[in-house]
Structures are given as C-alpha cells and as structure tokens.
Design an enzyme around this catalytic site. Structure first.
Site, PDB file in Angstrom:
ATOM      1  N   GLY A 261       0.828  -1.193   0.000  1.00  0.00           N
ATOM      2  CA  GLY A 261       0.000   0.000   0.000  1.00  0.00           C
ATOM      3  C   GLY A 261       0.865   1.246   0.000  1.00  0.00           C
ATOM      4  O   GLY A 261       2.008   1.217   0.473  1.00  0.00           O
TER       5      GLY A 261
ATOM      6  N   GLN B 117       2.805  10.099   1.260  1.00  0.00           N
ATOM      7  CA  GLN B 117       4.111   9.431   1.358  1.00  0.00           C
ATOM      8  C   GLN B 117       5.030   9.776   0.192  1.00  0.00           C
ATOM      9  O   GLN B 117       6.244   9.577   0.273  1.00  0.00           O
ATOM     10  CB  GLN B 117       3.935   7.907   1.404  1.00  0.00           C
TER      11      GLN B 117
ATOM     12  N   CYS C 183       5.734  -0.091   7.164  1.00  0.00           N
ATOM     13  CA  CYS C 183       5.330   1.060   6.361  1.00  0.00           C
ATOM     14  C   CYS C 183       6.530   1.513   5.532  1.00  0.00           C
ATOM     15  O   CYS C 183       7.646   1.569   6.043  1.00  0.00           O
ATOM     16  CB  CYS C 183       4.877   2.184   7.281  1.00  0.00           C
ATOM     17  N   LEU C 184       6.296   1.821   4.264  1.00  0.00           N
ATOM     18  CA  LEU C 184       7.397   2.253   3.399  1.00  0.00           C
ATOM     19  C   LEU C 184       8.017   3.562   3.885  1.00  0.00           C
ATOM     20  O   LEU C 184       9.141   3.884   3.520  1.00  0.00           O
ATOM     21  CB  LEU C 184       6.904   2.397   1.951  1.00  0.00           C
TER      22      LEU C 184
ATOM     23  N   HIS D 113      -4.709   1.298   7.340  1.00  0.00           N
ATOM     24  CA  HIS D 113      -3.359   1.874   7.397  1.00  0.00           C
ATOM     25  C   HIS D 113      -3.229   3.049   6.418  1.00  0.00           C
ATOM     26  O   HIS D 113      -2.710   4.109   6.770  1.00  0.00           O
ATOM     27  CB  HIS D 113      -2.346   0.760   7.088  1.00  0.00           C
ATOM     28  N   GLU D 114      -3.738   2.847   5.179  1.00  0.00           N
ATOM     29  CA  GLU D 114      -3.582   3.899   4.154  1.00  0.00           C
ATOM     30  C   GLU D 114      -4.501   5.088   4.426  1.00  0.00           C
ATOM     31  O   GLU D 114      -4.105   6.236   4.214  1.00  0.00           O
ATOM     32  CB  GLU D 114      -3.839   3.329   2.750  1.00  0.00           C
TER      33      GLU D 114
ATOM     34  N   HIS E  68      -2.932   7.315   6.807  1.00  0.00           N
ATOM     35  CA  HIS E  68      -1.933   8.207   6.190  1.00  0.00           C
ATOM     36  C   HIS E  68      -2.594   9.493   5.695  1.00  0.00           C
ATOM     37  O   HIS E  68      -2.007  10.572   5.774  1.00  0.00           O
ATOM     38  CB  HIS E  68      -1.273   7.521   4.980  1.00  0.00           C
TER      39      HIS E  68
HETATM   40 NI    NI Z   1       2.346   3.243   5.517  1.00  0.00          NI
END
Ligand code: NI
Length: 172
Positions: A46, A51, A93-94, A135-136, A139
C-alpha cells in the site's frame, strides 16, 4: 511512468491531513499510476499520496499473494463507513523502513471511495486488505502506524529508529 521518492518519518508532510480530490483529470491518473509503480518496486502492499509528497486523499493497495495475479485497488477520497471485528497483525510502512509492530485494527471494513473517473464505489474488505485500507486511510489523516503504539512501545520505536538512522549515516 516514473518512480516517486518515498518520504520517511519524521517528514512533516506525513503528519498533515490530506485534502479531498476534486479534479478527476489526467494528472490524477498519472499520479495513481506512478504511485502503483512505486509501491510494486518498493515492494509494498500500500502507498498513500502524502508518502510521495502529495497532500491529496489518494491511496493504492495491492494485497494479492505472490502467486496470485495483481489486484490493484486505487482509492480516491476513501472513507471507512463501517468496521467490525478485531485484528492484531504485524505492520510495516514504506515511510518507516526497517520497523515492524503489531497494531490493533478492525478485521472487516466497508470503504466508500471514488474511482479515477469520480464514480462512487463501495468495497467490503477483510484480512490483509482490511488492514491495508485502515493503514492507508490513516496516512490521509496524518497518522502513522507507530502512532497507534502504546507510549512504551513508541519510545522503544524512537530509540530503534534513531539507531537505524545513525547506522545509515555511518554507511553513507
Ligand atoms: Ni504506511
């Protein structure tokens, strides 16, 4: 198509709520494509627009297993309408590379969103996809998975993160 640069904690943009998308144009389509390419290249399941430095309510998700065909979900202006059940799975998480922790989430969610043409959609998600949706969408509200941790675990995270950063600087 282009790979976008992923911002890392503690970049201030990651803490900022993103704005609703109003223009369903070629630029939005391009951004979604580039985000999907960036997510697959990372690799990740995701990625949300903040991000990659864009404060808009757009996220891409693909939770298909390695031996399954890709199942790309592009969520424009997503909103959780109902959630039920409990789940506690390890997340990463990236934007917080190298750190993983268990997070309490709902196990099933219904998400209302728009597609790239602006048409309203509704999905029912469970398992990994339900977690990724939560999660997204977090963000898009300026919330990271580490914000869900207990104060003790969050301070452990900060210490570990600092060590990771120091190690990276030694390498560079
Ligand atoms: Ni993330």
């Amino acid at each position: 198509m282009a790979l976008l640069q992923i911002r890392h904690y503690p970049d201030p943009l990651l803490k900022q709520p993103a704005a609703p998308i109003e223009h369903f144009d070629e630029q939005l389509r391009q951004l979604a494509e580039d985000m999907a390419e960036t997510m697959y290249a990372a690799p990740g399941v995701g990625l949300a627009a903040p991000q990659v430095g864009v404060a808009l309510r757009l996220a891409v998700i693909d939770c298909a297993a390695k031996d399954e065909p890709p199942a790309l979900l592009v969520l424009v202006n997503p909103q959780i309408v109902t959630s039920e059940g409990e789940s506690c799975e390890e997340e990463g998480c990236l934007s917080v590379p190298g750190f993983y922790a268990k997070v309490d989430r709902s196990s099933r969610v219904r998400v209302r969103f728009q597609d790239l043409d602006g048409s309203p959609k509704l999905i029912e998600a469970e398992g990994l996809t339900a977690i990724a949706c939560q999660h997204e969408i977090d963000h898009l509200d300026g919330v990271l998975f580490v914000d869900h941790l207990s104060p003790l675990k969050r301070s452990l995270f900060r210490k570990k993160w600092q060590k990771l950063q120091e190690r990276q600087q030694e390498v560079m």
